[in-house]
Design a protein around this motif. Structure first.
Motif, PDB file in Angstrom:
ATOM      1  N   GLY A 108       0.625  -1.288   0.079  1.00 57.42           N
ATOM      2  CA  GLY A 108      -0.033  -0.078  -0.012  1.00 57.42           C
ATOM      3  C   GLY A 108       1.010   1.335  -0.174  1.00 57.42           C
ATOM      4  N   GLN A 109       2.087   1.406  -0.323  1.00 62.36           N
ATOM      5  CA  GLN A 109       3.049   2.351  -0.149  1.00 62.36           C
ATOM      6  C   GLN A 109       3.078   2.906  -1.549  1.00 62.36           C
ATOM      7  OE1 GLN A 109       3.802   3.462   2.928  1.00 62.36           O
ATOM      8  NE2 GLN A 109       2.391   1.791   3.668  1.00 62.36           N
ATOM      9  N   HIS A 110       3.171   2.094  -2.662  1.00 66.08           N
ATOM     10  CA  HIS A 110       3.498   2.734  -4.072  1.00 66.08           C
ATOM     11  C   HIS A 110       2.515   2.553  -4.711  1.00 66.08           C
ATOM     12  CE1 HIS A 110       8.118   2.316  -3.227  1.00 66.08           C
ATOM     13  NE2 HIS A 110       7.648   3.119  -2.756  1.00 66.08           N
ATOM     14  N   LEU A 111       2.391   3.409  -5.820  1.00 69.34           N
ATOM     15  CA  LEU A 111       1.514   3.435  -7.073  1.00 69.34           C
ATOM     16  C   LEU A 111       2.130   3.570  -8.298  1.00 69.34           C
ATOM     17  CD1 LEU A 111      -1.388   3.265  -8.203  1.00 69.34           C
ATOM     18  CD2 LEU A 111      -1.278   5.849  -8.113  1.00 69.34           C
ATOM     19  N   ALA A 112       1.997   2.315  -9.084  1.00 71.78           N
ATOM     20  CA  ALA A 112       2.800   2.295 -10.466  1.00 71.78           C
ATOM     21  C   ALA A 112       1.725   2.546 -11.577  1.00 71.78           C
ATOM     22  CB  ALA A 112       3.114   0.910 -10.555  1.00 71.78           C
ATOM     23  N   SER A 113       1.937   3.522 -12.317  1.00 69.07           N
ATOM     24  CA  SER A 113       1.176   3.814 -13.416  1.00 69.07           C
ATOM     25  C   SER A 113       1.710   3.796 -14.874  1.00 69.07           C
ATOM     26  CB  SER A 113       0.555   5.328 -13.164  1.00 69.07           C
ATOM     27  OG  SER A 113       1.273   6.222 -13.120  1.00 69.07           O
ATOM     28  N   GLY A 114       1.063   3.345 -15.783  1.00 71.84           N
ATOM     29  CA  GLY A 114       1.532   3.485 -17.126  1.00 71.84           C
ATOM     30  C   GLY A 114       0.567   4.210 -18.047  1.00 71.84           C
ATOM     31  N   ASP A 115       1.228   5.046 -18.712  1.00 66.34           N
ATOM     32  CA  ASP A 115       0.412   5.934 -19.601  1.00 66.34           C
ATOM     33  C   ASP A 115       0.386   5.565 -21.086  1.00 66.34           C
ATOM     34  OD1 ASP A 115       2.832   6.662 -20.957  1.00 66.34           O
ATOM     35  OD2 ASP A 115       3.131   8.955 -19.875  1.00 66.34           O
ATOM     36  N   ARG A 116      -0.443   6.078 -22.006  1.00 61.84           N
ATOM     37  CA  ARG A 116      -0.703   5.859 -23.261  1.00 61.84           C
ATOM     38  C   ARG A 116       0.677   6.044 -24.361  1.00 61.84           C
ATOM     39  NH1 ARG A 116      -6.190   7.123 -25.533  1.00 61.84           N
ATOM     40  NH2 ARG A 116      -5.853   5.074 -26.631  1.00 61.84           N
ATOM     41  N   SER A 117       1.743   6.653 -23.645  1.00 65.18           N
ATOM     42  CA  SER A 117       2.886   6.893 -24.505  1.00 65.18           C
ATOM     43  C   SER A 117       3.982   6.006 -24.059  1.00 65.18           C
ATOM     44  CB  SER A 117       3.428   8.329 -24.317  1.00 65.18           C
ATOM     45  OG  SER A 117       2.403   9.301 -24.531  1.00 65.18           O
ATOM     46  N   GLY A 118       3.967   5.070 -23.119  1.00 62.47           N
ATOM     47  CA  GLY A 118       4.781   3.869 -22.742  1.00 62.47           C
ATOM     48  C   GLY A 118       5.424   4.283 -21.643  1.00 62.47           C
ATOM     49  N   ASN A 119       5.224   5.230 -20.901  1.00 67.05           N
ATOM     50  CA  ASN A 119       6.063   5.750 -19.677  1.00 67.05           C
ATOM     51  C   ASN A 119       5.611   5.041 -18.458  1.00 67.05           C
ATOM     52  OD1 ASN A 119       7.461   7.913 -21.162  1.00 67.05           O
ATOM     53  ND2 ASN A 119       5.735   9.168 -21.229  1.00 67.05           N
ATOM     54  N   LEU A 120       6.419   4.816 -17.560  1.00 63.03           N
ATOM     55  CA  LEU A 120       6.194   4.151 -16.269  1.00 63.03           C
ATOM     56  C   LEU A 120       6.360   5.054 -14.999  1.00 63.03           C
ATOM     57  CD1 LEU A 120       5.231   1.690 -14.697  1.00 63.03           C
ATOM     58  CD2 LEU A 120       7.695   0.916 -14.769  1.00 63.03           C
ATOM     59  N   ARG A 121       5.462   5.293 -14.090  1.00 67.35           N
ATOM     60  CA  ARG A 121       5.748   6.239 -13.097  1.00 67.35           C
ATOM     61  C   ARG A 121       5.254   5.422 -11.777  1.00 67.35           C
ATOM     62  NH1 ARG A 121       3.337   9.179 -17.138  1.00 67.35           N
ATOM     63  NH2 ARG A 121       4.578  11.201 -18.007  1.00 67.35           N
ATOM     64  N   ILE A 122       6.194   5.925 -11.085  1.00 63.07           N
ATOM     65  CA  ILE A 122       5.810   5.359  -9.745  1.00 63.07           C
ATOM     66  C   ILE A 122       5.742   6.534  -8.742  1.00 63.07           C
ATOM     67  CG2 ILE A 122       6.797   3.977  -7.823  1.00 63.07           C
ATOM     68  CD1 ILE A 122       6.427   2.179 -10.523  1.00 63.07           C
ATOM     69  N   HIS A 123       4.374   6.357  -8.152  1.00 65.00           N
ATOM     70  CA  HIS A 123       4.097   7.560  -6.935  1.00 65.00           C
ATOM     71  C   HIS A 123       4.216   6.913  -5.483  1.00 65.00           C
ATOM     72  CE1 HIS A 123       2.615   9.734 -10.489  1.00 65.00           C
ATOM     73  NE2 HIS A 123       2.983  10.692  -9.739  1.00 65.00           N
ATOM     74  N   GLU A 124       4.686   7.840  -4.657  1.00 59.68           N
ATOM     75  CA  GLU A 124       4.702   7.346  -3.043  1.00 59.68           C
ATOM     76  C   GLU A 124       3.423   7.957  -2.639  1.00 59.68           C
ATOM     77  OE1 GLU A 124       4.683   7.825   0.899  1.00 59.68           O
ATOM     78  OE2 GLU A 124       4.925   9.467  -0.528  1.00 59.68           O
ATOM     79  N   LEU A 125       2.561   6.929  -2.023  1.00 60.11           N
ATOM     80  CA  LEU A 125       1.078   7.353  -1.653  1.00 60.11           C
ATOM     81  C   LEU A 125       1.009   8.294  -0.393  1.00 60.11           C
ATOM     82  CD1 LEU A 125      -0.763   3.983  -2.670  1.00 60.11           C
ATOM     83  CD2 LEU A 125      -0.653   6.179  -3.886  1.00 60.11           C
ATOM     84  N   HIS A 126       1.953   8.314   0.339  1.00 67.04           N
ATOM     85  CA  HIS A 126       1.746   9.223   1.754  1.00 67.04           C
ATOM     86  C   HIS A 126       1.686  10.723   1.293  1.00 67.04           C
ATOM     87  CE1 HIS A 126       1.725   7.084   5.131  1.00 67.04           C
ATOM     88  NE2 HIS A 126       2.654   6.074   5.084  1.00 67.04           N
ATOM     89  N   PHE A 127       2.631  11.016   0.250  1.00 64.43           N
ATOM     90  CA  PHE A 127       2.779  12.626  -0.189  1.00 64.43           C
ATOM     91  C   PHE A 127       2.698  12.623  -1.667  1.00 64.43           C
ATOM     92  CE2 PHE A 127       5.641  11.843   3.537  1.00 64.43           C
ATOM     93  CZ  PHE A 127       4.896  12.650   4.500  1.00 64.43           C
ATOM     94  N   MET A 128       2.301  11.735  -2.384  1.00 64.54           N
ATOM     95  CA  MET A 128       1.994  11.636  -3.779  1.00 64.54           C
ATOM     96  C   MET A 128       3.103  12.185  -4.677  1.00 64.54           C
ATOM     97  SD  MET A 128      -1.071  10.496  -3.337  1.00 64.54           S
ATOM     98  CE  MET A 128      -2.214  10.211  -2.222  1.00 64.54           C
ATOM     99  N   ASP A 129       4.410  12.059  -3.914  1.00 67.92           N
ATOM    100  CA  ASP A 129       5.486  12.310  -4.782  1.00 67.92           C
ATOM    101  C   ASP A 129       5.852  11.287  -5.792  1.00 67.92           C
ATOM    102  OD1 ASP A 129       5.798  14.340  -3.085  1.00 67.92           O
ATOM    103  OD2 ASP A 129       7.201  13.166  -1.678  1.00 67.92           O
ATOM    104  N   GLU A 130       6.254  11.711  -7.141  1.00 66.84           N
ATOM    105  CA  GLU A 130       6.511  10.899  -8.054  1.00 66.84           C
ATOM    106  C   GLU A 130       7.969  10.510  -7.649  1.00 66.84           C
ATOM    107  OE1 GLU A 130       7.798  11.497 -12.526  1.00 66.84           O
ATOM    108  OE2 GLU A 130       5.724  11.555 -12.462  1.00 66.84           O
ATOM    109  N   LEU A 131       8.323   9.156  -7.730  1.00 64.36           N
ATOM    110  CA  LEU A 131       9.452   8.784  -7.273  1.00 64.36           C
ATOM    111  C   LEU A 131      10.568   8.105  -8.620  1.00 64.36           C
ATOM    112  CD1 LEU A 131       8.610   6.210  -4.386  1.00 64.36           C
ATOM    113  CD2 LEU A 131       9.441   8.591  -4.185  1.00 64.36           C
TER     114      LEU A 131
END
Length: 1062
Positions: A504-527
């Motif tokens: 429950g600490q990280h959020l992984a997301s992939g966009d429609r351009s092929g980029n992968l992002r990891i966000h930290e869920l406490h402060f919503m910072d992009e790691l």
């Protein structure tokens, strides 16, 4: 989406009031209420009783809609009596009570997206128009949520509808290509007047006395008079009489809003144009005055007796006096685009304006004369209800912020008992093409550290990916409403998929351009941000915590799978390129040995196992399944033993995660068109939800394949589904930008919770069992501990009993699976093809003509390749022993040169039995239980029930010879522990799985194991010990052959099973 009928509103009062709508046909108001739903099965192995159609349809009801599809004022209306606001959401009319924040729902049973709606003056009825071929104008009873009338008179779609103030007539205007304007006597279901309009019409409004109505559109303001048209005493449709407004120099404008005056201004008509002009026509249709609103564009208009409201760009709503067109003030602006809703804790936050801020355009207005509330819909799909009793002190009554474009995925936040959760219990996340990830919560728990914001009762947080706000406004209908069917424009932007880490600490997301992002869920910072793929990311998956590894796999339309190590800051571990087309789903499974399963548009499923090496972790392909249909999605049940795959042919196929074999195949959609796009198994593994390209949703019993509930309501394909962890709700998201929250009936919830309790109970008892179940190394000291039959391991490496076969009926178990349905496994087969004639005669097969031939052919010798092994060993076929701790293949003993295996020649059964020296008395019955040992439970035929240990390869069904290097005896005795072969087959599972079952001899387990519910009468062999006198040969012998223990040599137990009678 509706459960084909009531389903209706918030569950507090829906169930008591709503009649059923069966199969899309409205029920009569006098109809008796439907019978109560029968209880669902409380055990997963119990078949669900067939329920009436209306019961199946009403087990799931729509509780809440988070979304709106109204594109202009035609999609927004207000009940003049109660102040309830109605708006469009896909195929559903949402009736909102802003004061209590409650919703009611009316479902379009035709499953066509709605395009327009209007309340009747008394508030008892709603008229709707729809999109699609031969669209209907439908009248709905607001109280009963049932259809009252259906009127067909358009070809391509209905742009706007309205009730006359006297409620005698309904006016409907078709789309531009339809060009038909109809006036209906809705109580008689006839068209009383009709005409064609040569240009596009955007809005219409009735005069207060019902004598005329006005339509506006592209260079079009026209007055249509009903009195002249309807006075003629004719039975057919008469031409509708219309007169154009005199526009003068404004004739080139596009008019987008119209409202006839009320009260003192009843004879006047007000219009607004896209160019930002407010115009007033007098009773003679002459343009009397007009005002420049001083905005870049205006889009909608609404009037009360005293005021005129003009909706414009940048969140502006200008207010004028009706009788003089004197400018009064502006309505407060809504939130700015890109606002952090979590920071809006105080009302003053709404009125803090930034100079550079951009605000959403106003697209629809409606006024409530009772409460003096003005409802506004903005282009970013947000709704505000303003209290304008005092226009100098306007207050916000209610608001919500919804997705403005395709919603691609939904994830439910994990539940945690401790304080490590980053979100409150019951939260879920959605991602969209509007480039946002939104955090929602329906519980409203006051104990949460998340305080309620002033913008929404359900929205907790919005993450704007890379702070991009250019896609927040719905541009598909800008500036002239674009395509009239309401389909948003598909642009390559936005978040395509996401996944929450198990902790429950990280959020992984992939966009429609092929980029992968990891966000930290406490402060919503992009790691982390990685340009991982060349095309849109289609699926993400974190590994399960029980595997001991923390991996993230991403797959894309570029056919690649990247495996990232979470503990090493998401460093790349491996890239896999097995697939030849887009990868549609990827899953991790396994409790000890991690596995990866992926499927794609190349019609392949790949099963991989992880192997550790010096340079890290690598996945090696173990199985490859090639189907004849495209595979769109898959999910794994809670036991991690089965994977459900959604297929293009509308079937759900169930595969074993260990060996990749198909176990079941059943219908995943109730319709005959489209493809299955999504499949999701509930947290208990009891049910699965599927979505079809016909926009329908089904809830299906995972084990039996029976449809439990059918729902619809989305106007675009359902792109994601998730069950909540409390087993009470199903959340669906769609391309129509809406999020639907379905309430699962108590029968379904109870069944899921009961199944979870059973699994927890099984897991606890499994952990209490002896961990060391391997065969002993000493030949005379072997013991075999058994478990009660109801206690089954949930891990794929330990549990080999196929629970799905227990769904089969008893008579189905007796059917022999077809040879085509059996999946060969050459690794465990030592013979080729069918048994030769000599081997059949050796066993006394039915194919042998008579008994005399059986005796006279003892000198028969095999020829060809069958003779090569006949001089050394008897013919052998063994079980697939790859997953057991022991190896069953007969081996030549290294220490004994004169092994019996070297001297056995092919001969008759009588000859084999005559060579056996005296031993304990022969008996065809099961062996007596040893003192102090648990005795196996006997069925009605005297056979013992045994716990399955291992499957048999399908090819071994004609001749099976078991041979153990060490005989199985109980310490201190000469009793043999027999094995038993059981073949089970069902109509839906023709894999021909067979089981090796061992009796319970544990001294600690005195209780009889629970019978699995299946009779053992289909066994073909009885157990035997060896008699001192050889039995007479039988033409069709079905007894076991055993060689007693010889001093100085290992115990060998050979048993031939005759398997051709089926």
């Amino acid at each position: 989406m509706a459960a084909l009928g009531p389903g209706g509103y918030a569950r507090n009062d829906a169930v008591e009031k709503l009649p059923s709508i069966m199969g899309g046909i409205p029920a009569r108001r006098t109809q008796s209420p439907p019978p109560p739903a029968p209880p669902l099965c409380l055990r997963r192995r119990t078949r669900l009783l067939t329920a009436p159609e209306d019961t199946v349809q009403n087990r799931v009801s729509l509780e809440k809609v988070l979304g709106i599809t109204a594109q202009n004022s035609s999609g927004l209306t207000c009940d003049p009596g109660t102040g309830h606001v109605a708006y469009l959401a896909g195929c559903v009319v949402v009736i909102l009570n802003p004061k209590e924040n409650k919703q009611q729902h009316i479902f379009n049973t035709a499953r066509k997206s709605l395009s327009a709606l209007a309340f009747s003056p008394d508030g008892k009825f709603i008229v709707t128009g729809e999109n699609g071929h031969r669209p209907a104008v439908r009248i709905w009873d607001v109280e009963e949520k049932s259809q009252v009338a259906e009127m067909l008179g358009h070809k391509y779609g209905v742009a706007c509808v309205a009730f006359s103030p006297n409620m005698k007539h309904i006016v409907s205007m078709g789309y531009q290509h339809d060009m038909v304007l109809n006036v209906w006597d809705w109580k008689k279901d006839i068209v009383v007047a009709s005409n064609k309009v040569s240009c596009r019409v955007i809005a219409l409004s009735f005069s207060e006395d019902s004598s005329y109505f006005v339509t506006v559109g592209n260079r079009h303001v026209r007055f249509w008079f009903l009195e002249v048209s309807t006075e003629a005493k004719v039975t057919g449709t008469v031409p509708l009489v219309g007169r154009s407004g005199i526009l003068g120099e404004l004739h080139n404008n596009i008019f987008c809003g119209v409202a006839c005056g009320r009260g003192q201004m009843a004879g006047n008509t007000f219009c607004v144009s896209y160019s930002g002009l407010l115009c007033q026509f007098n009773e003679k249709r002459v343009l009397e005055k007009w005002i420049n609103l001083k905005v870049s564009m205006s889009s909608c208009l609404c009037v009360s007796e005293d005021l005129i409201f003009c909706g414009c760009t940048d969140g502006i709503v200008r207010i004028f006096q009706a009788h003089s067109l004197h400018y009064l003030t502006n309505l407060p602006k809504p939130h700015c685009l890109g606002v952090d809703v979590a920071q809006g804790l105080e009302p003053s936050f709404l009125f803090c304006r930034k100079a550079e801020a951009v605000y959403p355009d106003t697209v629809a207005l409606t006024f409530d004369p009772i409460h003096q509330w003005l409802s506004c819909v903005y282009r970013d799909h947000s709704i505000y209800v303003w209290d304008i009793k005092d226009i100098n002190k306007v207050g916000k009554m209610w608001s919500e912020l919804f997705h403005s474009s395709y919603v691609w995925n939904v994830e439910v936040y994990p539940e945690f008992e401790d304080q490590r959760a980053c979100l409150p219990s019951g939260s879920f996340l959605t991602c969209s093409s509007d480039n946002t990830i939104r955090f929602w919560n329906m519980d409203g728990n006051p104990d949460s550290h998340w305080q309620k914001n002033i913008f929404s009762n359900t929205l907790l947080k919005v993450v704007y990916v890379e702070n991009d706000i250019q896609h927040l406004q719905d541009t598909s209908h800008f500036p002239d409403r674009g395509s009239e069917n309401g389909t948003p424009m598909d642009v390559k932007a936005g978040v395509r998929v996401m996944q929450v880490s198990p902790d429950g600490q990280h959020l992984a997301s992939g966009d429609r351009s092929g980029n992968l992002r990891i966000h930290e869920l406490h402060f919503m910072d992009e790691l982390v941000k990685v340009e991982a793929h060349d095309a849109e990311v289609l699926c993400l998956e974190y590994s399960k915590p029980e595997t001991g590894l923390t991996l993230l796999a991403s797959a894309s339309r570029d056919r690649l799978i990247h495996v990232l190590n979470v503990e090493k800051n998401y460093n790349l571990e491996q890239t896999l390129d097995d697939h030849s087309s887009s990868i549609t789903a990827i899953k991790f499974t396994g409790n000890r040995d991690i596995q990866m399963i992926s499927c794609g548009a190349d019609k392949s499923i790949y099963f991989r196992s992880a192997k550790r090496s010096s340079d890290g972790l690598h996945f090696v392909r173990t199985h490859h399944v090639a189907e004849k249909t495209t595979l769109y999605d898959m999910d794994i049940d809670i036991t991690q033993k089965y994977v459900a795959v959604a297929c293009q042919d509308r079937n759900v196929r169930i595969y074993n995660t260990v060996n990749g074999k198909q176990k079941k195949c059943y219908k995943g959609s109730q319709g005959d068109e489209g493809s299955l796009l999504k499949v999701h198994v509930d947290p208990s593994g009891t049910f699965l939800a599927t979505s079809c390209s016909d926009k329908s949703i089904s809830v299906i019993d995972f084990y039996s394949g029976e449809c439990i509930a059918k729902m619809f309501g989305h106007s675009e394909i359902v792109t994601g589904m998730k069950f909540t962890y409390d087993c009470r709700h199903l959340i669906t998201v769609s391309g129509d930008s809406c999020v639907f929250i379905w309430y699962l009936g108590p029968e379904i919830t109870t069944c899921m919770k009961q199944h979870l309790l059973e699994i927890n109970h099984q897991e606890q008892q499994r952990q209490q069992q002896p961990k060391d179940r391997k065969w002993g190394s000493h030949p005379r000291q072997e013991t075999c501990a058994s478990m009660p039959s109801e206690i089954l391991s949930l891990s794929p490496g330990e549990q080999t009993e196929d629970e799905m076969e227990e769904e089969c009926e008893p008579e189905e178990l007796l059917k022999t699976p077809s040879k085509e349905s059996l999946d060969p496994d050459p690794q465990c087969l030592l013979t080729n093809g069918k048994l030769p004639l000599w081997a059949k005669r050796l066993l006394g097969d039915d194919d042998v003509a008579d008994g005399s031939a059986f005796h006279t052919k003892r000198s028969y010798q095999p020829h060809g390749r069958w003779a090569e092994r006949a001089d050394q060993e008897p013919l052998k076929t063994i079980l697939d022993a790859r997953d057991l701790d022991c190896y069953f293949t007969p081996m030549k003993p290294e220490s004994l040169e004169d092994s019996i295996l070297d001297t056995v020649e092919p001969q008759s059964l009588a000859g084999l039995l005559s060579e056996v020296h005296p031993s304990p008395a022969y008996s065809p019955c099961p062996m007596p239980s040893h003192p102090g040992l648990g005795s196996p439970q006997e069925d009605g035929c005297g056979h013992s029930s045994f716990l399955p240990l291992q499957r048999e390869s399908p090819e071994a069904r004609e001749l099976i010879i078991y041979s153990l290097e060490a005989g199985m005896t109980i310490t201190g005795t000469d009793r043999w522990v027999p094995f038993e072969k059981e073949v089970e087959s069902g109509p839906r599972d023709q894999q021909g799985d067979s089981y090796l079952r061992v009796s319970s001899i544990s001294s600690k387990d005195q209780s009889q194991p629970e019978d699995s519910g299946e009779s053992e009468v289909d066994l073909e062999c009885s157990f035997a010990t060896i008699d001192s006198t050889p039995p007479q040969p039988d033409p069709d012998p079905q007894c076991a052959m055993m060689k007693p223990h010889m001093p100085g040599e290992p115990d060998t137990w050979v048993r031939a099973v005759h398997g051709s009678k089926r």
